[in-house]
Design a protein around this motif. Structure first.
Motif, PDB file in Angstrom:
ATOM      1  N   GLN A  36       1.027  -1.145   0.061  1.00  0.00           N
ATOM      2  CA  GLN A  36       0.039   0.176  -0.031  1.00  0.00           C
ATOM      3  C   GLN A  36       0.783   1.177  -0.026  1.00  0.00           C
ATOM      4  O   GLN A  36       0.642   2.256  -0.589  1.00  0.00           O
ATOM      5  N   ARG A  37       1.953   1.376   0.881  1.00  0.00           N
ATOM      6  CA  ARG A  37       2.854   2.769   0.900  1.00  0.00           C
ATOM      7  C   ARG A  37       3.421   2.646  -0.578  1.00  0.00           C
ATOM      8  O   ARG A  37       3.729   3.884  -0.874  1.00  0.00           O
ATOM      9  N   ASP A  77      13.124  -2.220  -0.734  1.00  0.00           N
ATOM     10  CA  ASP A  77      12.679  -1.509   0.414  1.00  0.00           C
ATOM     11  C   ASP A  77      13.285  -2.285   1.794  1.00  0.00           C
ATOM     12  O   ASP A  77      13.272  -3.317   1.868  1.00  0.00           O
TER      13      ASP A  77
END
Length: 110
Positions: A36-37, A77
Motif C-alpha cells: 500500500q505504501r 525496500d
C-alpha cells in the motif's frame, strides 16, 4: 498491449510444510502495508480451498514497465528486507512462486 488495458498478475505461492501461519502473518503484519505504501494494488487474495499450502493473489498494473518498477522498489525496500529476514528466522517460508500475466478478455462484461 493497448495503453488502456490493465495488466493483471496472478501470483501463486507454494508454502513449505508447517509455514502457512508464518506467511499469513508476514502478509497481514508487513507485506500488505508495504504494498500500500508503495502504491502497489492488490485486487484480491485467496487460500487454497482444498487445504494445500498455497496462497493466490492478483495484482493490477498499468503495464509491465510499472509492474517491474514496483517489484524492484519493493525488493529493495528496507522495511520489506527486515520483515522478510525476521519472518524467516525459523527457516524459509516459500517453496515456489509462480507468476501468470493476464489481460481482461474483451468479450467478458461484468
Amino acid at each position: 498491449m493497448e495503453a488502456n488495458v490493465m495488466l493483471y498478475e496472478l501470483r501463486i505461492y507454494t508454502i513449505l510444510p508447517g509455514r502457512m501461519d508464518n506467511i499469513r502473518s508476514r502478509f497481514a503484519d508487513h507485506t500488505l502495508g508495504i504494498f500500500q505504501r508503495l502504491g502497489m494494488k492488490v485486487v484480491d487474495f485467496w487460500e487454497d480451498a482444498e487445504g494445500k499450502s498455497v496462497l493466490y493473489y492478483v495484482m493490477a498494473y498499468d503495464n509491465m514497465e510499472q509492474r517491474n518498477q514496483q517489484w524492484d522498489t519493493f525488493r529493495a525496500d528496507a522495511q520489506w528486507q527486515e520483515a522478510k529476514q525476521a519472518s524467516e528466522l525459523g527457516g524459509p517460508i516459500v517453496e515456489k512462486v509462480e507468476e501468470v500475466f493476464m489481460t481482461r478478455s474483451a468479450f467478458f462484461h461484468q
